[in-house]
Write a protein that holds these residues in place. Sequence first.
Motif, mmCIF file in Angstrom:
data_model
loop_
_atom_site.group_PDB
_atom_site.id
_atom_site.type_symbol
_atom_site.label_atom_id
_atom_site.label_comp_id
_atom_site.label_asym_id
_atom_site.label_seq_id
_atom_site.Cartn_x
_atom_site.Cartn_y
_atom_site.Cartn_z
ATOM 1 N N ASN A 163 0.821 -1.212 0.000
ATOM 2 C CA ASN A 163 0.000 0.000 0.000
ATOM 3 C C ASN A 163 0.861 1.270 0.000
ATOM 4 O O ASN A 163 0.447 2.300 -0.513
ATOM 5 C CB ASN A 163 -0.974 0.008 1.179
ATOM 6 C CG ASN A 163 -0.265 0.122 2.510
ATOM 7 O OD1 ASN A 163 0.717 -0.571 2.763
ATOM 8 N ND2 ASN A 163 -0.746 1.006 3.364
ATOM 9 N N ARG A 167 0.656 3.985 -3.012
ATOM 10 C CA ARG A 167 0.377 5.398 -2.741
ATOM 11 C C ARG A 167 1.471 6.291 -3.343
ATOM 12 O O ARG A 167 1.181 7.322 -3.937
ATOM 13 C CB ARG A 167 0.247 5.609 -1.229
ATOM 14 C CG ARG A 167 0.164 7.033 -0.778
ATOM 15 C CD ARG A 167 -0.954 7.818 -1.431
ATOM 16 N NE ARG A 167 -2.276 7.325 -1.091
ATOM 17 C CZ ARG A 167 -3.403 7.791 -1.619
ATOM 18 N NH1 ARG A 167 -3.379 8.771 -2.518
ATOM 19 N NH2 ARG A 167 -4.568 7.278 -1.259
ATOM 20 N N ASP A 480 -3.966 4.720 6.536
ATOM 21 C CA ASP A 480 -4.795 4.229 5.429
ATOM 22 C C ASP A 480 -5.743 5.294 4.903
ATOM 23 O O ASP A 480 -6.912 5.035 4.619
ATOM 24 C CB ASP A 480 -5.606 2.990 5.853
ATOM 25 C CG ASP A 480 -4.700 1.811 6.081
ATOM 26 O OD1 ASP A 480 -3.713 1.673 5.339
ATOM 27 O OD2 ASP A 480 -4.974 1.046 7.022
ATOM 28 N N TRP A 481 -5.238 6.484 4.789
ATOM 29 C CA TRP A 481 -6.069 7.559 4.236
ATOM 30 C C TRP A 481 -6.414 7.235 2.785
ATOM 31 O O TRP A 481 -5.574 6.738 2.038
ATOM 32 C CB TRP A 481 -5.290 8.879 4.300
ATOM 33 C CG TRP A 481 -6.067 10.044 3.779
ATOM 34 C CD1 TRP A 481 -6.873 10.885 4.493
ATOM 35 C CD2 TRP A 481 -6.125 10.488 2.412
ATOM 36 N NE1 TRP A 481 -7.429 11.823 3.675
ATOM 37 C CE2 TRP A 481 -6.999 11.604 2.383
ATOM 38 C CE3 TRP A 481 -5.560 10.054 1.218
ATOM 39 C CZ2 TRP A 481 -7.302 12.293 1.215
ATOM 40 C CZ3 TRP A 481 -5.862 10.738 0.051
ATOM 41 C CH2 TRP A 481 -6.717 11.846 0.052
ATOM 42 N N THR A 482 -7.653 7.491 2.408
ATOM 43 C CA THR A 482 -8.015 7.324 0.999
ATOM 44 C C THR A 482 -8.827 8.524 0.535
ATOM 45 O O THR A 482 -9.384 9.258 1.359
ATOM 46 C CB THR A 482 -8.877 6.065 0.757
ATOM 47 O OG1 THR A 482 -10.077 6.197 1.534
ATOM 48 C CG2 THR A 482 -8.154 4.789 1.136
ATOM 49 N N GLU A 483 -8.913 8.672 -0.758
ATOM 50 C CA GLU A 483 -9.659 9.788 -1.336
ATOM 51 C C GLU A 483 -11.151 9.689 -1.025
ATOM 52 O O GLU A 483 -11.830 10.695 -0.896
ATOM 53 C CB GLU A 483 -9.486 9.818 -2.866
ATOM 54 C CG GLU A 483 -8.155 10.384 -3.347
ATOM 55 C CD GLU A 483 -7.009 9.364 -3.305
ATOM 56 O OE1 GLU A 483 -7.210 8.256 -2.757
ATOM 57 O OE2 GLU A 483 -5.909 9.677 -3.798
ATOM 58 N N THR A 517 -3.711 15.092 0.176
ATOM 59 C CA THR A 517 -5.002 15.076 0.886
ATOM 60 C C THR A 517 -5.650 16.445 0.993
ATOM 61 O O THR A 517 -6.804 16.548 1.394
ATOM 62 C CB THR A 517 -4.825 14.551 2.326
ATOM 63 O OG1 THR A 517 -4.173 15.556 3.126
ATOM 64 C CG2 THR A 517 -4.009 13.276 2.358
#
Length: 905
Positions: A163, A167, A480-483, A517
Amino acid sequence: MKFASSYEPGEYESDIYGAWEASDIFAPPVPTVPVDNNGDGKDDRDNKNTYSIVMPPPNANGNLHIGHGLTIAVEDSLIRYHRLKGNSTWYIPGADHAGFETWVVYERNLEKQGHTRFEYDRNELYARVWDFVAEQRGNMELQLRALGASCSWDDLTFTLDENVIDRVYTTFEKMWNDGMIYRGEKLVNFCPKHQTAFADIEVEHKDEKGTLWDIAYTYDGGEIIVSTTRPETLFGDAAVAVNPEDERYKDLIGKTVHLPLANKEIPIIADEHADPEYGTGAVKITPAHDFDDFEVGERHNLERIKVISENGTMINVPEKYYGLTTAECRKQVLKDLKAADLFRGEKQLVHSVAHCYKCGTVLEPMLKEQWFVDVEKLASVAIKHLEQNEIKFHPANKQKVLINYLKNLKDWNISRQIPWGIAIPMFRRVTDAATDEPDWIFDRRTHLKEIEVGGTKYVRDEDTFDTWFSSSHWPIVCTDWTEDNFNPYYPLNVMETGADILFAWVARMIMMGLYVTGEVPFKEVYLHGLVLDAHGQKMSKSKGNVINPMDLVAKYGSDAFRLGILRGRSAGMNQAFSENSVIAGRNLCNKLWNIARLIQSTVDDSNETLENVHQRPCATNEERRSEVPPVTTGRNERVVDESFSTPYSTLNMGEDWICREINDCLNQVESSMKNYRFAEAIEVLYQTIWDKYADWFLESQKIFKNTGLLKQTLETILIALHPFAPFVTEAIWQNLSWTDGFIATAKWPNKLKFDPISAAEFEGLISVVSEVRGTLQALPGTNNAKKYSLLYGNDSLVEDNLMLIRTLTKVPAINSLDGQPRGLRLALANHELYLDVPEKVVTEYKDALTEKILSVGRELDALNARMMNPNYVNKAPEHLVKETKDQIKEKESLISRLKTQLDLI
RNA sequence: GGGUUGUUAGCUCAGUUGGCUAGAGCGUCUCGUUUACACCGAGAAGGUCGGGGGUUCGAGCCCCUCACAACCCACCA
C-alpha cells in the motif's frame, strides 16, 4: 504476600507486556476502517475522541539507539495519557527499509564475500536484500516492546508494504500529470564509493585544509591568472569569468585564452559570480564539475564537458591523463604546468568540502540525468498553511525556521542509484525510429524490465526513489487515508520526531500531505533534540560514549529508563543524559512499589468492609490508651466522596491536605501534557508521590488508618504516573487485592473531594514538625530527638495532634506547659512551643539563636523597605501589599519572642 | 555572511503572561538502621541567575549591548 521488599522490573516487564498484547488493548476502540451500521452507505464513525500518532519507523533490521528510546518515551507517554483520558488512541508502529543505510550494510557484506553489486541485475539485488532484511528483522520490534510502546501491532507499516508503494506511485503519477516531475541533466552530489547521487540535504559539509593554485591562462600578448583548488578539472573548463565591473579585465572580455595543457581556446566572459576581491578576480568555469560554474554555464550557454567518470577516473582528457584517478591527475597536471612555466604559485586555505554522510568519501559534483520534483508549488502551498498556523510547533520557533527553509527550497532530486528501494515507475522509449511517442512514460509495472505500450517498447529506469519521497507519505499511508472515505485518524494529532530531520522529513510530510489530501498531515509537531552524553558531547562510536538504551532497561527497568530520559528535557534542545537520571527513576519506581506494599498490608490488616468505611477508622491501640481526645478540626461534617469505586471520606486535616495536593498534581500534569512539558509532569509527580504522599501523608497514616482513602489516593497516583512508568504501575495494579482489569485502560482519575480549611491547617502542623526536627538537629549532641520532650502552651493545633507530632518528630513526650516556660522556645510565630532542654544546652545554642534573630531581622528590614516605598504601596496589586503587611506583623512577633528567649539565657 | 538556541548550585536541568526567601535530581556534609522502602529516613551546606546598561514600585524573565558556547543554512575559484 505478593509484594517483595523491592521492585525487580525484570521479573514483571515482559509478562506484563505479553498480557497487554494478548488482551489486544492497544488497538483503537474507534475502528480504523469505515463502518456502516445502519446501511445508509455512510460512515458511522466520529472523530471527536480519536488520538493518533505514527511512529517514525526505526530501521527494520537494526537496533534501537538512544534517540529511539526518547522518541518512544515521548510518544508512548502521550498515547497512554490520552488512552487514560478516554480517547480512542491509535499508535501506529513502523519499520523502515532504510534504503541507503541497509544498502550500505548489504553491499559491505557482498564485498566481504568477494562479490560486487555489478554481478547482479536490479531485481536480483532487490530480492537478495529483501531476504537479508527478513533474516535480520525482529530485534527492533522486540525492543519497542521492551520500552513499553503501546502501539497497535496489527497495523505495523513497513516502508516497502504494497500500500505504501501504491500510494507513492499514485502521487508520482499525479505529479507527472501535473507537470511537477521533470528529467534534468544537472549537477548532483555523487558518491564515487556508493555510486549514487544524494539530495542536497544528505550532504555533510566539513571544513578542510586545501591548496589554492594559481595558473596562467595565456593569450596573445599576455596571460590571465586564475586560482583553483581543482587543477585536474581544467580540461572541463568552458570559459574564464571575470566580474563585469572589474576594471583590470574590462578589455579582455570577449577575447579568448589558451587552455593550458590542452589544445583549446576558451572565451573570457563577464559574470557576477567572479568576485574581484577574491584571488586574482578571474575564475575558471567548469560547468560539469562545480555547482556555481554550472549556473554560470547556464547563463552563458557554455558547453558541459564531463572529465570525471562516475567511478572517479578521468575521461574526455588528453591521452596522457585518461584513466587516471582525480588525485593522480591533479599531481600530473601540476607537474606539467610547472614544466610549461604556467604555474604561478600556491597558498593554503580552509574550505568546506562535501562528504558522503555514510562513508565519508569526498562527494563529486557529477553531471547526471535525474528525476526532479519542481517544488515551487509544493513549498508555496505549505508556506501558506504554515503561516495560517494550522500546525502548532513545539518548540514554537521551528515554525519560522521551517517557513524560512521552504522559501529557499531548490528542486528536489529524487533519483537514487541504489537497488534497495522503491523503483521509479518510469520507462524510456527504446526504438530509434522517429515517432511521436514520448521519450518517457509512467507505468506501475516496475517488476518488469521492459514493457510494450501501443507497439512501442520501453525499458524501466534503473533508479529508485529517494527514501524521503516515500516517507513523506508516512501519515497518509499509516492511517490508510483514501480519497473516498472520511478518516477520523487523519490528520494526526501530533507528529513527534527529531529536530534534526525537520527539513528532510517534517517539511516533506507537510508538502506531501497537502498535495495528496489537501490537509496538513498533523495538527501539532513535537521535535526532540539530540540526546548527548553526560558531558554534553554528541554520542558517537568513535568517541566510545554511546549509551545503549537496552542496557539501561536491562539494568534498571524500562520505567526507570523512560523517566530518566524525559527528566530535565525540553522540546528541541540537545541535552545531556546520564545514568544518574535513570537511577533516580529506578528509585521512584521502588518507592512507589513500597508505598503500595505498605497500603496493601494496611488494607489486609484492617479487615475492612464497605459498611464501616464511613465510620472513623480505628486509631492505634496506643492512641486509644492515651488520654488525648480524638482528632478534630472543629467542623461537624466530614467530606464524603462516593463518586469513586471505593467510597472514602476524609477524617483529618492530613487527609484533606493530601487530597488537595494530589488534585494540584493532577492539574499540573494535565496542563504539562497539553504543553508537551513531560519533564515538568514527571517532576511534579515525583515531588507529590515522594515528598508529600510518602513523607507526610503515609507517615501520618501510621496513626490514622483510613483504608478507603488510602486505596483511592494510591489508585489516583498510580494512574497519574502510568503514562511515564507503565510497567511498575501495572505490576502494582495487578498485585493489589482490590483492583480490576489493566491500569493501562483505566480511567483518568476524578479530582478528590476535601475540606480546604482543614487542608490548610495541616500546613501549620508541617511547619511545627519541621521546626522541631530542624532545631533538634541543630542542637549540640546527637540523638536529640530521643532526649528532649516538647512542651506546649496555649496551642490547640499541637494539643489536638499530640500523637501525630510525636510520631513525626520522634520526641519521647509532649506535655502541656504548667507554670513557668522553660527550655528552648521554637522560632515559630504562631505557636508557643518549647523543647525541654537543660539550661546548659540552651546556652550553647545561644549563637544559633542570635544568628536566627539576625536573619529574621534582615528579612524584616527588606519587607519594611518595601512598604516604605510609596510607589510600591500605590502601584503594586493590593493582595501583594496586604501580604507584605501580614508578613511584617508575623516577623515582628517572631523576633520579639526570640529576643525574649535570648534575654532569658 | 544569514539564522536559531543556550549561558541559573559541584554536575545535569526546571523556573509558563515580570510578584513572597530562585527550585529539582544527582553529588557533598551531619545525624539516624524506628516492622513499606538504605533503591531508605531526618537535617544542612552550596547561587552577585555570563558581563554591562535600560524600562518598572518590582527583572532570572522585557529592551539594548558585549562576551562565550552549540547547532542550522548559504558561500568559500
